[in-house]
Scaffold this motif. Structure first.
Motif, PDB file in Angstrom:
ATOM      1  N   ALA A   1       0.832  -1.198   0.000  1.00  0.00           N
ATOM      2  CA  ALA A   1       0.000   0.000   0.000  1.00  0.00           C
ATOM      3  C   ALA A   1       0.870   1.253   0.000  1.00  0.00           C
ATOM      4  O   ALA A   1       1.836   1.347   0.753  1.00  0.00           O
ATOM      5  CB  ALA A   1      -0.917   0.016   1.212  1.00  0.00           C
ATOM      6  N   THR A   2       0.520   2.211  -0.848  1.00  0.00           N
ATOM      7  CA  THR A   2       1.233   3.481  -0.838  1.00  0.00           C
ATOM      8  C   THR A   2       0.761   4.330   0.344  1.00  0.00           C
ATOM      9  O   THR A   2      -0.232   4.007   1.013  1.00  0.00           O
ATOM     10  CB  THR A   2       1.017   4.248  -2.147  1.00  0.00           C
ATOM     11  OG1 THR A   2      -0.377   4.523  -2.301  1.00  0.00           O
ATOM     12  CG2 THR A   2       1.523   3.443  -3.332  1.00  0.00           C
ATOM     13  N   ALA A   3       1.465   5.424   0.599  1.00  0.00           N
ATOM     14  CA  ALA A   3       1.139   6.302   1.715  1.00  0.00           C
ATOM     15  C   ALA A   3       1.458   7.736   1.329  1.00  0.00           C
ATOM     16  O   ALA A   3       2.155   8.012   0.347  1.00  0.00           O
ATOM     17  CB  ALA A   3       1.924   5.896   2.968  1.00  0.00           C
ATOM     18  N   LEU A   4       0.915   8.656   2.096  1.00  0.00           N
ATOM     19  CA  LEU A   4       1.149  10.083   1.901  1.00  0.00           C
ATOM     20  C   LEU A   4       2.449  10.482   2.574  1.00  0.00           C
ATOM     21  O   LEU A   4       2.645  10.212   3.759  1.00  0.00           O
ATOM     22  CB  LEU A   4      -0.012  10.875   2.492  1.00  0.00           C
ATOM     23  CG  LEU A   4       0.139  12.394   2.523  1.00  0.00           C
ATOM     24  CD1 LEU A   4       0.062  12.980   1.111  1.00  0.00           C
ATOM     25  CD2 LEU A   4      -0.940  13.015   3.418  1.00  0.00           C
ATOM     26  N   VAL A   5       3.344  11.122   1.838  1.00  0.00           N
ATOM     27  CA  VAL A   5       4.574  11.666   2.401  1.00  0.00           C
ATOM     28  C   VAL A   5       4.402  13.161   2.594  1.00  0.00           C
ATOM     29  O   VAL A   5       3.954  13.872   1.684  1.00  0.00           O
ATOM     30  CB  VAL A   5       5.785  11.402   1.484  1.00  0.00           C
ATOM     31  CG1 VAL A   5       7.027  12.112   2.010  1.00  0.00           C
ATOM     32  CG2 VAL A   5       6.052   9.914   1.377  1.00  0.00           C
TER      33      VAL A   5
ATOM     34  N   ARG B   1      10.780  14.376   7.206  1.00  0.00           N
ATOM     35  CA  ARG B   1       9.954  13.732   6.178  1.00  0.00           C
ATOM     36  C   ARG B   1       9.337  12.499   6.809  1.00  0.00           C
ATOM     37  O   ARG B   1      10.051  11.699   7.429  1.00  0.00           O
ATOM     38  CB  ARG B   1      10.766  13.334   4.947  1.00  0.00           C
ATOM     39  CG  ARG B   1      11.253  14.491   4.107  1.00  0.00           C
ATOM     40  CD  ARG B   1      12.023  13.998   2.883  1.00  0.00           C
ATOM     41  NE  ARG B   1      11.155  13.287   1.950  1.00  0.00           N
ATOM     42  CZ  ARG B   1      11.175  11.969   1.737  1.00  0.00           C
ATOM     43  NH1 ARG B   1      11.995  11.193   2.408  1.00  0.00           N
ATOM     44  NH2 ARG B   1      10.360  11.409   0.856  1.00  0.00           N
ATOM     45  N   ALA B   2       8.030  12.367   6.655  1.00  0.00           N
ATOM     46  CA  ALA B   2       7.336  11.239   7.270  1.00  0.00           C
ATOM     47  C   ALA B   2       6.182  10.810   6.384  1.00  0.00           C
ATOM     48  O   ALA B   2       5.654  11.598   5.589  1.00  0.00           O
ATOM     49  CB  ALA B   2       6.830  11.614   8.659  1.00  0.00           C
ATOM     50  N   ALA B   3       5.785   9.540   6.529  1.00  0.00           N
ATOM     51  CA  ALA B   3       4.672   8.982   5.765  1.00  0.00           C
ATOM     52  C   ALA B   3       3.492   8.720   6.692  1.00  0.00           C
ATOM     53  O   ALA B   3       3.679   8.328   7.857  1.00  0.00           O
ATOM     54  CB  ALA B   3       5.100   7.690   5.073  1.00  0.00           C
ATOM     55  N   TYR B   4       2.296   8.922   6.163  1.00  0.00           N
ATOM     56  CA  TYR B   4       1.053   8.743   6.912  1.00  0.00           C
ATOM     57  C   TYR B   4       0.079   7.924   6.058  1.00  0.00           C
ATOM     58  O   TYR B   4       0.079   8.011   4.825  1.00  0.00           O
ATOM     59  CB  TYR B   4       0.383  10.088   7.205  1.00  0.00           C
ATOM     60  CG  TYR B   4       1.205  11.030   8.047  1.00  0.00           C
ATOM     61  CD1 TYR B   4       0.933  11.199   9.404  1.00  0.00           C
ATOM     62  CD2 TYR B   4       2.222  11.775   7.474  1.00  0.00           C
ATOM     63  CE1 TYR B   4       1.675  12.089  10.174  1.00  0.00           C
ATOM     64  CE2 TYR B   4       2.972  12.665   8.234  1.00  0.00           C
ATOM     65  CZ  TYR B   4       2.687  12.810   9.593  1.00  0.00           C
ATOM     66  OH  TYR B   4       3.428  13.689  10.348  1.00  0.00           O
ATOM     67  N   ARG B   5      -0.770   7.158   6.733  1.00  0.00           N
ATOM     68  CA  ARG B   5      -1.831   6.463   6.018  1.00  0.00           C
ATOM     69  C   ARG B   5      -2.925   6.044   7.010  1.00  0.00           C
ATOM     70  O   ARG B   5      -2.737   6.050   8.226  1.00  0.00           O
ATOM     71  CB  ARG B   5      -1.290   5.237   5.277  1.00  0.00           C
ATOM     72  CG  ARG B   5      -0.780   4.118   6.172  1.00  0.00           C
ATOM     73  CD  ARG B   5      -0.177   2.975   5.347  1.00  0.00           C
ATOM     74  NE  ARG B   5       0.124   1.840   6.222  1.00  0.00           N
ATOM     75  CZ  ARG B   5       0.750   0.737   5.830  1.00  0.00           C
ATOM     76  NH1 ARG B   5       1.158   0.614   4.577  1.00  0.00           N
ATOM     77  NH2 ARG B   5       0.963  -0.262   6.674  1.00  0.00           N
TER      78      ARG B   5
END
Length: 230
Positions: free
Chosen positions: A44-48, A219-223
């Motif tokens: 699954a991709t995520a928002l960066v 920089r961080a990823a969220y989902r």
């Protein structure tokens, strides 16, 4: 379900309200930015999210806040997944955010906000905010805590240990959860309770808006943001 958002990429926050120089992208768990192996490879991709200006040049004006556009009631469970990608920096969430006089957060009667932190903790809005992954300064990285503050006023009301590792040691996404239940606030990561606090004063903050904030150059990823009634 009150609100849900998969946070798979920039399109999922196209209607969110950005204050400050936020930059968004897409995280592919199979690869990193250099084309090498990535973390959390479940397909699954995520928002960066990251800052859009040079933190060394712009200082405290390089940070930003990104608001969910839907007002959230009280008595909710807010959950999302978080993965740090590059430090230093700091991650934070706001909730129960409204104007100091009860105005809607986006009322034109409130002063404009540009991502500069004092506008949020000592300006004309009230909110609760939890800072976690506090890796901006050397002192924060040396003794890691999660902090709950109540504003306006920047009052530190609760604190707990922060178990989140540095990006090189992170293994997949971490599940973050805030419970806002009238005067009670609880915060956990991967089902580990880090603190809970009950506001002892009458008239605790109720419903309002939820927002994500970072201190550059994190920089961080969220989902998988979800908000459920209790």
């Amino acid at each position: 379900m009150i609100y849900s958002n998969p946070l798979r990429g920039p399109a999922d926050v196209a209607d969110w309200v950005a204050e400050g120089p936020v930059q968004s992208g897409t995280y592919n768990p199979g690869t990193n930015d250099d084309g090498g192996p990535g973390s959390g490879s479940d397909g699954a991709t995520a928002l960066v999210l990251s800052g859009g200006v040079d933190a060394e040049v712009h200082g405290d004006h390089a940070h930003w806040t990104l608001w969910c556009p839907e007002e959230i009631p009280d008595d909710v469970r807010i959950a999302w997944e978080f993965l740090p990608l590059e430090e230093p920096g700091l991650a934070m969430v706001f909730f129960s955010a409204r104007g100091h006089g009860g105005e809607d957060l986006f009322s034109p009667s409130l002063a404009p906000r540009t991502g500069f932190y004092p506008q949020y903790h000592s300006g004309d809005i009230d909110a609760l905010h939890i800072s976690y992954f506090r890796h901006k300064y050397a002192s924060e990285r040396a003794f890691r805590t999660c902090n709950l503050r109540k504003s306006a006023g920047f009052e530190l009301v609760a604190q707990g240990a922060d178990p989140l590792p540095s990006p090189e040691d992170a293994e997949g996404f971490y599940r973050m959860e805030v419970v806002k239940d009238g005067p009670r606030v609880a915060f956990s990561i991967n089902e580990l309770l880090l603190f809970q606090w009950v506001d002892p004063r009458p008239g605790p903050l109720g419903g309002g808006y939820f927002g994500i904030r970072q201190m550059a150059p994190l920089r961080a990823a969220y989902r998988n943001l979800s908000i459920h009634p209790l």
